[in-house]
Design an enzyme around this catalytic site. Structure first.
Site, PDB file in Angstrom:
ATOM      1  N   ASP A 109      17.817  14.647  72.318  1.00  0.00           N
ATOM      2  CA  ASP A 109      17.519  14.255  70.941  1.00  0.00           C
ATOM      3  C   ASP A 109      18.339  15.108  69.960  1.00  0.00           C
ATOM      4  O   ASP A 109      18.498  16.320  70.169  1.00  0.00           O
ATOM      5  CB  ASP A 109      16.004  14.485  70.738  1.00  0.00           C
ATOM      6  CG  ASP A 109      15.448  13.819  69.503  1.00  0.00           C
ATOM      7  OD1 ASP A 109      16.014  12.806  69.053  1.00  0.00           O
ATOM      8  OD2 ASP A 109      14.413  14.319  68.987  1.00  0.00           O
TER       9      ASP A 109
ATOM     10  N   HIS B  30      11.215  13.903  59.412  1.00  0.00           N
ATOM     11  CA  HIS B  30      10.683  14.733  60.506  1.00  0.00           C
ATOM     12  C   HIS B  30       9.575  15.634  59.992  1.00  0.00           C
ATOM     13  O   HIS B  30       9.651  16.146  58.875  1.00  0.00           O
ATOM     14  CB  HIS B  30      11.803  15.586  61.114  1.00  0.00           C
ATOM     15  CG  HIS B  30      12.849  14.776  61.805  1.00  0.00           C
ATOM     16  ND1 HIS B  30      14.119  14.616  61.305  1.00  0.00           N
ATOM     17  CD2 HIS B  30      12.808  14.073  62.962  1.00  0.00           C
ATOM     18  CE1 HIS B  30      14.813  13.847  62.134  1.00  0.00           C
ATOM     19  NE2 HIS B  30      14.049  13.506  63.141  1.00  0.00           N
ATOM     20  N   GLY B  31       8.565  15.845  60.828  1.00  0.00           N
ATOM     21  CA  GLY B  31       7.468  16.737  60.452  1.00  0.00           C
ATOM     22  C   GLY B  31       6.348  15.998  59.738  1.00  0.00           C
ATOM     23  O   GLY B  31       6.262  14.772  59.803  1.00  0.00           O
TER      24      GLY B  31
ATOM     25  N   ALA C 133       8.368   9.576  63.154  1.00  0.00           N
ATOM     26  CA  ALA C 133       7.223   8.654  63.135  1.00  0.00           C
ATOM     27  C   ALA C 133       5.867   9.349  63.051  1.00  0.00           C
ATOM     28  O   ALA C 133       4.866   8.710  62.711  1.00  0.00           O
ATOM     29  CB  ALA C 133       7.268   7.732  64.337  1.00  0.00           C
ATOM     30  N   SER C 134       5.803  10.646  63.354  1.00  0.00           N
ATOM     31  CA  SER C 134       4.521  11.358  63.177  1.00  0.00           C
ATOM     32  C   SER C 134       4.096  11.260  61.723  1.00  0.00           C
ATOM     33  O   SER C 134       4.894  11.512  60.820  1.00  0.00           O
ATOM     34  CB  SER C 134       4.664  12.842  63.535  1.00  0.00           C
ATOM     35  OG  SER C 134       4.856  13.000  64.918  1.00  0.00           O
TER      36      SER C 134
END
Ligand code: 13P
Ligand code: ZN
Ligand code: NA
Length: 283
Positions: A81, A179-180, A209-210
């Site tokens: 990644d 991100h995050g 996606a979190s």
């Protein structure tokens, strides 16, 4: 054996579902992801950042993924990644990775094409698939940190040119995720996604996606997203349950005892995300 992400992402595209890619960090987190996927009979992508490769060791990660593929009768890919280092990526492919992301999204367009093309040429010789990012996704993942002001949504009019010049297998796009964790609920630019989807032929990837609400993830999949990247939610679930266990068992010192609740928490998230992605029983 471990597979590339080619077939799984093309099937997801054809049948309008998505495959989750879960970032793992060690044996326990990898086991939890694989066990969840196995229970759901879902194909699965194990994602490792360069930081994780340095932490756990390339041969250990490939060895664990191979053991997973031997023990669980589902398609398992191990994916590198967000890597911007061409030599590092080649090393991972030589060690057995069949899926990689070259992230040159912070470089200018021509340089992004050049570096991506170099990785594609190399990967093709080893049957590995390549993801690359066009536009700039915000937030922080390992050392890759992008300020809000530097976020750049993917230009639908450039996407096809990028894909034709690089011959990548999948395209990571910037449409409003980061991100995050999010301070405010993210709003995805679905019109932009739809425009990109109508112009290109490769599977599209959603990073960050979190924290994205379930309904937005489902909408994104309906409009062409085929791979959903999830890291932070797994980390949070893991540590939350370990903290709880340690506070209830202050004298615990056996990793097998205090890590097990963490693994169970990850497995729950994995099962939940697989349901949202619609990839249950697709193995
Ligand atoms: P999150 O940490 O927001 O889930 O992002 C994960 C990701 O995009 C990994 O590449
Ligand atoms: Zn990402
Ligand atoms: Na996120």
């Amino acid at each position: 054996d471990i597979v590339s992400t080619k077939e799984m992402l093309l099937d997801a595209k054809k049948n309008s579902y998505a495959i989750p890619a879960f970032n793992i960090h060690n044996l326990e987190t990898m086991q939890a992801v694989l066990e969840g996927a196995w229970e759901m009979k879902s194909p699965i992508i194990i994602a490792t950042t360069p930081g994780t490769v340095n932490y756990a060791g390339l041969d250990f990660l490939v060895g664990m993924a191979k053991a997973g593929a031997k023990n669980f009768n589902i398609p398992i890919a191990i994916h590198l990644d967000h890597c911007s280092d061409v030599d590092f990526i080649k090393k991972c492919i030589l060690a057995g990775y069949k899926s990689v992301m070259i992230d040159a999204s912070l470089k200018d367009y021509e340089e992004n094409i050049r570096l991506t093309r170099e990785i594609v040429n190399f990967a093709q010789k080893y049957g590995a698939t390549v993801e690359s990012e066009l536009g700039v996704v915000g937030g922080q993942e390992d050392e890759r940190k992008v300020d809000e002001k530097d976020v750049l949504y993917t230009d639908p009019n450039v996407a096809l040119d990028f894909i034709e010049k690089t011959e990548i297998d999948s395209l990571a796009i910037a449409i409003g995720t980061a991100h995050g964790v999010y301070k405010l609920e993210p709003k995805l630019d679905i019109d932009r996604l739809e425009e990109i989807r109508n112009k290109v032929y490769v599977p599209l990837v959603l990073h960050g996606a979190s924290g994205v609400p379930e309904k937005s993830v489902i909408e994104a999949i309906e409009h062409g997203i085929c791979k959903i990247n999830i890291s932070t939610e797994l980390k949070m679930a893991f540590i939350k349950n370990i903290r709880k266990y340690l506070s209830e068992n202050p004298s615990a010192n056996d990793p097998r005892n205090y890590l097990t609740p963490g693994k169970e928490a990850i497995k729950k998230v994995v099962i939940d995300k697989i349901k949202i992605c619609g990839c249950e029983n697709r193995a």
